[in-house]
Design an enzyme around this catalytic site. Structure first.
Site, mmCIF file in Angstrom:
data_model
loop_
_atom_site.group_PDB
_atom_site.id
_atom_site.type_symbol
_atom_site.label_atom_id
_atom_site.label_comp_id
_atom_site.label_asym_id
_atom_site.label_seq_id
_atom_site.Cartn_x
_atom_site.Cartn_y
_atom_site.Cartn_z
ATOM 1 N N SER A 206 0.854 -1.177 0.000
ATOM 2 C CA SER A 206 0.000 0.000 0.000
ATOM 3 C C SER A 206 0.894 1.231 0.000
ATOM 4 C CB SER A 206 -0.944 0.000 1.206
ATOM 5 O OG SER A 206 -0.227 -0.127 2.423
ATOM 6 N N PHE B 65 11.557 13.204 9.679
ATOM 7 C CA PHE B 65 10.704 12.066 10.013
ATOM 8 C C PHE B 65 11.029 11.505 11.395
ATOM 9 C CE2 PHE B 65 9.625 12.156 5.555
ATOM 10 C CZ PHE B 65 8.348 11.646 5.516
ATOM 11 N N HIS C 182 3.570 -1.029 3.912
ATOM 12 C CA HIS C 182 3.012 0.289 3.598
ATOM 13 C C HIS C 182 4.168 1.225 3.280
ATOM 14 C CE1 HIS C 182 -0.127 3.320 3.634
ATOM 15 N NE2 HIS C 182 0.598 4.084 4.434
ATOM 16 N N ASP D 100 -0.637 15.811 15.215
ATOM 17 C CA ASP D 100 0.400 16.576 15.908
ATOM 18 C C ASP D 100 -0.087 17.974 16.223
ATOM 19 O OD1 ASP D 100 2.232 14.450 15.684
ATOM 20 O OD2 ASP D 100 2.720 15.062 13.634
ATOM 21 N N GLU E 53 1.312 5.635 0.639
ATOM 22 C CA GLU E 53 0.805 6.858 1.259
ATOM 23 C C GLU E 53 1.226 8.075 0.436
ATOM 24 O OE1 GLU E 53 0.955 7.606 5.632
ATOM 25 O OE2 GLU E 53 2.243 9.289 5.034
#
Length: 307
Positions: A26, A229, A279, A120, A28
């Site tokens: 998958s 990240f 993912h 966040d 993103e």
């Protein structure tokens, strides 16, 4: 079964003996901010679509403009592609009624999968504070989504704990509450050592967390990207990873090749440990993710345009 014995170690040729054809992938994406970014996003979507991912997801931030961009991107993917689409949703900066309106809109648009996140704190704010009339956290949001419809719900997992959590145990308890509230899958934030993921699986099993825990894979190409990240998710950066990019500041193409090789090796080692779902955080760029999938043997059907 304990998984913690699978070390990151060195590259084992046996891991590359067979293509990874039975894995589920998958992707993103994030909503574009400019016409140029939108063009890049759609080029990436079209390039990755023939890989037949299980689903693609679109991220979501605080603030009305971001929400609108996310919804617009999700709606276009649903209308113009064959991709199963998941929409991210957070608790930040919106009342419960506003969030519920978004959920219902997604339902009307044919979106049946939501990635439910606390979110966040907005830029310039030190810590997360719930909206006075909003959902308190991701667990609360999952319950709200469940009340509105029969959605597939993914939530976030942190193999090295969320930066806001005092301990890994507290983080695991929070993940268990999200699952008990109705989450059907957890997707991990990035990590770089397979052992980290397998130890986390063992911890999840000990807490009775029985939904799939899908590893999130990020091909890192720059130090700045890595720092961004890592700051957001608390991942540890092993020394060997930093050293792999030493001397490549002015060699972007070489950095990309190194990043793709590292990510492909990570997936192979996870696959060798029994993982079948992955993912990919694409950063809206198709080339690296496409190359990694190609190396793994996950390829478009023969005769696909561009192949």
């Amino acid at each position: 079964m304990s998984h913690a014995g699978l070390s990151a170690g060195v590259l084992h040729p046996s891991l590359f003996a067979e293509p990874v054809r039975d894995a589920n992938i998958s992707f993103e994406f994030f909503p574009p901010k400019t016409p140029k970014m939108e063009e890049t996003l759609w080029q990436s979507i079209k390039k990755l679509e023939p890989l037949d991912p299980a689903f693609v997801s679109v991220t979501y931030g605080a603030g009305g403009s971001t929400r609108e961009r996310t919804h617009r991107t999700v709606k276009r993917i649903v209308e113009e592609t064959s991709l199963v689409t998941a929409a991210h949703l957070t608790c930040v900066g919106a009342s419960r009624d506003e969030v519920n309106d978004v959920i219902r809109q997604y339902k009307d648009d044919g979106v049946n999968h939501i990635v439910a996140l606390r979110g966040d704190a907005p830029e310039g704010v030190d810590c997360y504070t719930p909206h006075p009339d909003g959902y308190v956290n991701a667990e609360d949001l999952v319950k709200g989504i469940r009340d509105i419809g029969d959605f597939e719900i993914s939530v976030a997992a942190y193999p090295e704990k969320h930066p806001d959590s005092p301990t890994l145990a507290a983080d695991l308890e929070n993940l268990k509450r999200k699952v008990d509230a109705g989450a059907t899958r957890a997707i991990t934030q990035l990590f770089f050592e397979p052992d980290v993921y397998f130890r986390f699986l063992d911890h999840c099993q000990s807490y009775g967390i029985d939904v799939p825990i899908v590893p999130g894979v990020l091909p890192v190409t720059t130090g700045a990207m890595l720092r961004t990240f890592v700051a957001n998710c608390g991942a540890n950066v092993p020394a060997w990873l930093s050293e792999m990019f030493d001397g490549l500041d002015d060699r972007p193409e070489t950095r990309k090749m190194v990043a793709a090789a590292i990510a492909a090796e990570q997936v192979r080692k996870l696959y060798a440990g029994g993982v079948r779902d992955f993912h990919f955080y694409t950063a809206n760029r198709a080339d690296l993710t496409f190359a990694i999938c190609h190396m793994l043997g996950h390829r478009p059907p023969a005769g696909t345009p561009g192949e």
